[in-house]
Each structure stands twice: as structure tokens, then as C-alpha cells.
Design an enzyme around this catalytic site. Structure first.
Site, mmCIF file in Angstrom:
data_model
loop_
_atom_site.group_PDB
_atom_site.id
_atom_site.type_symbol
_atom_site.label_atom_id
_atom_site.label_comp_id
_atom_site.label_asym_id
_atom_site.label_seq_id
_atom_site.Cartn_x
_atom_site.Cartn_y
_atom_site.Cartn_z
ATOM 1 N N MET A 71 -4.151 -3.161 6.599
ATOM 2 C CA MET A 71 -3.748 -4.616 7.212
ATOM 3 C C MET A 71 -2.277 -5.212 6.675
ATOM 4 S SD MET A 71 -6.489 -6.267 10.302
ATOM 5 C CE MET A 71 -7.168 -7.183 8.796
ATOM 6 N N GLY A 72 -2.176 -4.352 5.621
ATOM 7 C CA GLY A 72 -0.999 -5.102 4.831
ATOM 8 C C GLY A 72 -1.203 -5.885 3.697
ATOM 9 N N LEU B 230 -0.381 -6.326 0.881
ATOM 10 C CA LEU B 230 -0.755 -5.303 -0.301
ATOM 11 C C LEU B 230 -1.075 -5.996 -1.539
ATOM 12 C CD1 LEU B 230 0.960 -1.722 0.374
ATOM 13 C CD2 LEU B 230 -0.666 -2.469 1.305
ATOM 14 N N GLU C 119 -3.403 -4.768 -5.289
ATOM 15 C CA GLU C 119 -3.716 -3.821 -6.438
ATOM 16 C C GLU C 119 -5.101 -3.227 -5.643
ATOM 17 O OE1 GLU C 119 -3.095 -1.834 -9.424
ATOM 18 O OE2 GLU C 119 -1.786 -3.367 -8.689
ATOM 19 N N HIS D 41 -5.020 -2.209 -2.346
ATOM 20 C CA HIS D 41 -5.124 -1.642 -1.844
ATOM 21 C C HIS D 41 -4.745 -0.061 -1.851
ATOM 22 C CE1 HIS D 41 -4.649 -4.934 1.106
ATOM 23 N NE2 HIS D 41 -5.334 -4.094 1.691
ATOM 24 N N GLN E 163 -9.576 -6.461 16.600
ATOM 25 C CA GLN E 163 -11.047 -6.891 15.487
ATOM 26 C C GLN E 163 -11.244 -8.034 14.771
ATOM 27 O OE1 GLN E 163 -8.905 -3.905 11.947
ATOM 28 N NE2 GLN E 163 -9.969 -5.314 10.956
ATOM 29 N N LEU F 19 -10.315 -9.226 -4.760
ATOM 30 C CA LEU F 19 -9.080 -8.927 -4.135
ATOM 31 C C LEU F 19 -9.080 -8.501 -2.988
ATOM 32 C CD1 LEU F 19 -6.423 -7.325 -6.368
ATOM 33 C CD2 LEU F 19 -7.251 -9.313 -6.873
ATOM 34 N N ARG G 207 -6.942 -12.248 1.842
ATOM 35 C CA ARG G 207 -6.794 -13.960 2.722
ATOM 36 C C ARG G 207 -7.111 -14.712 1.138
ATOM 37 N NH1 ARG G 207 -10.259 -11.207 6.596
ATOM 38 N NH2 ARG G 207 -9.038 -11.373 8.598
HETATM 39 O O1 PAF Z 1 -9.806 -3.103 5.849
HETATM 40 C C1 PAF Z 1 -8.996 -3.098 6.242
HETATM 41 O O2 PAF Z 1 -7.371 -4.034 6.243
HETATM 42 C C2 PAF Z 1 -8.960 -3.014 8.349
HETATM 43 O O3 PAF Z 1 -10.162 -3.244 8.544
HETATM 44 C C3 PAF Z 1 -8.721 -1.435 8.461
HETATM 45 C C4 PAF Z 1 -9.589 -0.089 8.292
HETATM 46 C C5 PAF Z 1 -7.619 -1.161 8.463
HETATM 47 C C6 PAF Z 1 -8.837 -1.470 10.439
HETATM 48 O O4 PAF Z 1 -7.729 -2.059 10.442
#
Ligand code: PAF
Length: 281
Positions: free
Chosen positions: A30-31, A33, A35, A37, A61, A184, A187
Site C-alpha cells: 500500500m506504499g 515504503l 525497509e 517492503h 480493506q 516496521l 503506521r
Molecule cells: O499488507 C498490505 O500492505 C496490504 O494488506 C496488501 C497485501 C497490499 C493488500 O492491500
């Protein structure tokens, strides 16, 4: 690195990879980003010829009173970091590209979603399973990468992949932590310096639970209460749940045996944080 905003564009890119005989990894994010990710992207880079990262803050979600609107976003920074981590293509669609008017189809994974975060975030995993299914269908990756920090999410997605026969492999990558143990998370940006200090109680509680089990404690209730005490000793915390659960079914345990997961969700001020540790006895 290439940036695609539409499904047609990323599909054409995928076709190009097929023609060139290249394997494709997908790192859904979900961007904003960090470390964690980037460790997924690097793991993907090692395994596959091409890494595609999706960056999409998925509205389905988030509950009505959750942080969809204020969820941190910074696409320019994300693109720079993704490129440095070896990502070849970013898929960053608008909401209306993923959920056009008239959209009506959702994916529900039963049972596993009734526990832990599923209890306090009704509909959350329906949104996750739906968007991840869509991403799998759009990108058609050979492998997809998820972080262990969202442990329940990884279990739900593995189940969905098996049940719906998605032809791909799920890879779960260990949680990345700051030097002081805080897992990490995008949020963490919401935390004040004081709250960040209180947030360290999550990992401390997990380590306490793990230590008790290592010393021979098998009563889940005793472990759970010890973990709760660690959290409540930190100012500004409110427990959503502290659980000792079967690592596969996510059912709460009474007696700890086999593979278990210590999992918790805690409000620190107005920020809800999650963390977990796997244990085996
Ligand atoms: O873990 C996340 O960042 C999100 O739940 C995902 C897997 C990208 C789905 O939106």
C-alpha cells in the site's frame, strides 16, 4: 523502472515477460515504503527475473472509521526506493481502475478470518482477499511476497491461493524491526516520540511470552496474561487483543503445543499496531 497506472498497461508488460521467458514476482504494497517492503522486493529479486510492485491503498480493506483517508502516501519517494531495491515495474492504479462503478464481486475466506484482527476489523480480510485476488489475476506472477508482520494476512492468502487454485507460490518474509525491536510499519509514522517508546512494549511482550514458553510454560492463559502485563505497564496503550493461537488454524490455544503464534494488536494513542512471533514446542 516503469510505472503503470492501468490494468491494460501492466497486462501488456506481463505479456512481454511471457514472450521473453522471464519469471515474474509480485510484491503487493500500500506504499509509503519502508525497509520491510524493500526486503520483500530484494527477496523477490533473488528468486525471479522481474519484480513487479503494486502500490495501492485499497479502500475495501478499511472500515468506515479507519484511516483510509489519512493513510500515508508518497508515490515519488516510493518510486525512488522501489527502483533502488531492483523493482522493474510499479503498478499504481487509481481506485476507479480497480473498483469501477458497478463493482460487485468480493472474496471471502472463512474461519481463519474470524480470529485475531478479523474480530476487531470486520470486512478487513474480505477487502484484502479481494484486492490480492485481483492483483494475482492482473499481474499473473509466478511468486508473490508478503511480510510475516501481517501473519494472519499471510495465512489467509495461502488458504485462498490453495482454495481458488491460483497457479503461484506465496513467499513469506521475516518481519523487519528497528534496532530497538519495533516492527516496521507505515503506521509508525503516526506515533509521537513518547508513543513510539510505548510501542516498544509490543515486541517486549512477545519476547516475554516466548521466554516463558522456552522455560517450559505450556498454559496459554498464563503466557497471555504475562504479555498483557508488559503492555499495560506502558503509558497510553490499550489492548485490542493478545492471543496465543495455533499457527495454522489461528484458533486460540489452551495448551501450547506444536506450532503456535503469539499475536497482538495494541492501540498506542490513536494508532493500532500489530506484531507476532512464531514459536514451536
Ligand atoms: O499488507 C498490505 O500492505 C496490504 O494488506 C496488501 C497485501 C497490499 C493488500 O492491500
Amino acid at each position: 523502472m516503469r510505472l503503470f497506472k492501468t490494468i491494460a498497461e501492466i497486462r501488456a508488460f506481463r505479456q512481454e515477460c511471457y514472450r521473453q521467458g522471464k519469471t515474474v514476482a509480485l510484491v503487493p504494497t500500500m506504499g509509503y515504503l519502508h525497509e520491510g517492503h524493500l526486503s520483500l522486493a530484494r527477496a523477490a529479486r533473488k528468486d525471479c527475473d522481474v519484480v513487479v510492485m503494486s502500490i495501492f491503498v485499497n479502500p475495501t480493506q478499511f472500515g468506515p472509521n479507519e484511516d483510509f483517508e489519512r493513510y500515508p502516501r508518497d508515490l515519488d519517494r516510493d518510486l525512488r526506493l522501489a527502483e533502488e531495491a531492483g523493482v522493474e515495474a510499479v503498478f499504481a492504479p487509481e481506485v476507479k481502475e480497480m473498483y469501477p462503478p458497478g463493482y460487485a464481486t468480493y472474496v471471502e475466506v472463512e474461519r481463519l478470518t474470524e480470529h485475531l484482527c478479523g474480530r476487531s476489523r470486520p470486512g478487513h480480510f474480505r477487502g484484502v482477499a479481494t484486492v490480492v485476488s485481483k492483483l494475482f489475476n492482473i499481474v499473473q506472477p509466478d511468486k508473490a511476497y508478503f511480510g510475516q508482520k501481517d501473519y494472519q494476512q499471510s495465512v489467509v492468502i495461502r488458504r485462498m491461493v490453495a482454495d481458488l487454485n491460483f497457479p503461484l507460490e506465496i513467499v513469506v518474509v521475516p518481519t523487519v524491526r528497528d534496532a530497538d525491536g519495533l516492527a516496521l510499519s507505515s503506521r509508525n509514522k503516526y506515533l509521537s516520540p513518547l508513543e513510539r517508546r510505548s510501542a516498544l512494549s509490543l515486541y517486549r511482550a512477545l519476547l516475554k511470552g516466548e521466554a516463558l514458553i522456552r522455560e517450559g510454560e505450556r498454559r496459554a492463559g498464563v503466557v497471555r496474561r504475562a504479555m498483557e502485563e508488559v503492555i499495560l505497564a506502558s503509558p497510553g496503550t490499550k489492548i485490542d487483543y493478545v492471543a496465543v493461537s495455533d499457527a495454522e488454524t489461528l484458533e486460540p490455544l489452551e495448551e501450547i503445543k506444536g506450532k503456535a503464534v503469539l499475536a497482538l494488536a495494541v492501540w498506542v494513542g490513536s494508532t493500532r499496531l500489530i506484531d507476532n512471533l512464531l514459536v514451536e514446542v
